[in-house]
Scaffold this motif. Sequence first.
Motif, PDB file in Angstrom:
ATOM      1  N   THR A   1      37.983 -72.324  34.122  1.00  0.00           N
ATOM      2  CA  THR A   1      38.876 -71.996  33.014  1.00  0.00           C
ATOM      3  C   THR A   1      38.772 -70.518  32.677  1.00  0.00           C
ATOM      4  O   THR A   1      37.786 -69.856  33.002  1.00  0.00           O
ATOM      5  CB  THR A   1      38.538 -72.807  31.745  1.00  0.00           C
ATOM      6  N   ASP A   2      39.814 -70.011  32.040  1.00  0.00           N
ATOM      7  CA  ASP A   2      39.830 -68.658  31.502  1.00  0.00           C
ATOM      8  C   ASP A   2      40.002 -68.737  29.994  1.00  0.00           C
ATOM      9  O   ASP A   2      40.606 -69.688  29.475  1.00  0.00           O
ATOM     10  CB  ASP A   2      40.991 -67.842  32.081  1.00  0.00           C
ATOM     11  N   LEU A   3      39.502 -67.742  29.295  1.00  0.00           N
ATOM     12  CA  LEU A   3      39.699 -67.667  27.853  1.00  0.00           C
ATOM     13  C   LEU A   3      40.899 -66.776  27.551  1.00  0.00           C
ATOM     14  O   LEU A   3      41.017 -65.671  28.073  1.00  0.00           O
ATOM     15  CB  LEU A   3      38.451 -67.110  27.168  1.00  0.00           C
ATOM     16  N   TRP A   4      41.768 -67.285  26.683  1.00  0.00           N
ATOM     17  CA  TRP A   4      42.951 -66.563  26.244  1.00  0.00           C
ATOM     18  C   TRP A   4      42.900 -66.421  24.730  1.00  0.00           C
ATOM     19  O   TRP A   4      42.222 -67.185  24.042  1.00  0.00           O
ATOM     20  CB  TRP A   4      44.227 -67.298  26.652  1.00  0.00           C
ATOM     21  N   SER A   5      43.648 -65.463  24.199  1.00  0.00           N
ATOM     22  CA  SER A   5      43.739 -65.304  22.749  1.00  0.00           C
ATOM     23  C   SER A   5      45.189 -65.085  22.358  1.00  0.00           C
ATOM     24  O   SER A   5      46.022 -64.670  23.177  1.00  0.00           O
ATOM     25  CB  SER A   5      42.882 -64.127  22.274  1.00  0.00           C
ATOM     26  N   VAL A   6      45.483 -65.380  21.079  1.00  0.00           N
ATOM     27  CA  VAL A   6      46.853 -65.271  20.589  1.00  0.00           C
ATOM     28  C   VAL A   6      46.800 -65.033  19.087  1.00  0.00           C
ATOM     29  O   VAL A   6      45.878 -65.510  18.408  1.00  0.00           O
ATOM     30  CB  VAL A   6      47.645 -66.563  20.927  1.00  0.00           C
ATOM     31  N   PRO A   7      47.753 -64.289  18.525  1.00  0.00           N
ATOM     32  CA  PRO A   7      47.783 -64.110  17.067  1.00  0.00           C
ATOM     33  C   PRO A   7      47.938 -65.446  16.342  1.00  0.00           C
ATOM     34  O   PRO A   7      48.638 -66.349  16.814  1.00  0.00           O
ATOM     35  CB  PRO A   7      48.997 -63.207  16.853  1.00  0.00           C
ATOM     36  N   ALA A   8      47.307 -65.553  15.173  1.00  0.00           N
ATOM     37  CA  ALA A   8      47.300 -66.818  14.425  1.00  0.00           C
ATOM     38  C   ALA A   8      48.534 -67.020  13.569  1.00  0.00           C
ATOM     39  O   ALA A   8      48.674 -68.078  12.946  1.00  0.00           O
ATOM     40  CB  ALA A   8      46.054 -66.890  13.551  1.00  0.00           C
TER      41      ALA A   8
END
Length: 340
Positions: A314-321
């Motif tokens: 798996t990879d870690l992703w981020s996104v605005p809340a």
Amino acid sequence: MTPLRRRLLILVTAVLLLAGVGTGVVLHAASRAARENRPQAGGPSVSSGKVTLTQKGRLTFVNAAAGPQRTAVASVPSTDPEAGRTASGLKCVRFYAAAGTGICLQSVPGVLKQSNRALLLDANLRTLHTFPLAGTPSRARVSPSGRFVAWTVFVSGESYSSAFFSTRTSVLDTRTMKLTPSLETFSITLDGKPYKASDVNFWGVTFATDDDTFYATLNTASHTYLVRGSLSRRTVTTLIQNVECPSLSPDGTRVAFKKRVLSRTNLWHEYVLDLRTLHETALAERHSVDDQATWLDNDTVAYALPTDGKVGSTDLWSVPADGTGTPRLLIAGASSPAPL
């Protein structure tokens, strides 16, 4: 050739063939394991080193990159997550940490079956206590103060997309070392009324800062609910339906969660719920997210997605809340993020 010699020849030939097949299987498995543990060209830089839970400004996670440090708890600078990662000697399936307290869920292969256990860790990742687990590790969380630790395991089934599964969620008070083996012993209020059922399951605990309030998923009668619970009163109350794997924001005002889209499908989209208004905001990630998201700060959430073309990674992703922006790759080959 006599009948006896013929039978002996057939027996010897069969034994040699079986031995050859067994050797081939062992060599193939060893070769595959070596390939999976060999650092890949162009992959992230991973070096062994000391990882502690008091290193502020670091982001800890479980390393999923191929190599000898695969599944090791590692860390990178929060401001430069693409930097070379430092990997500890501790290996976990799931990991989380807060305020110098860590929890590591492990699956250790055995001769007859694997052994699942939870390790309570100090700030130097040393094991303070070990707890046997009733099933396969799934979720893990630590309260902001480090006093409470929670974990969820699959007692039956292997994922939340299985047709039939059963979970068990435990909570540990690290101050008194009192273990609540299952949240199913808590009193339930569903839609304003006391509720009891044999099919109740809980998973995905997330803690508030008061060392009493928590949120979790309740599943019963083919419905999932967000519940608010009290550890001291041993109660939970439903708030809203179709909420799974909640994660409370640092300011305690919102919950990030995965929402099942299209009934009877195994697709989840990531949302944020305002706890005051119960208004839901869909996040910009459009892939199905089967993870308990982590807040990096009050404005950003992180989550794991399967790596393209790599089974089991798996990879870690981020996104605005707030539902704006676009997802960005945070850390390749990683899972179970925990900002220090």
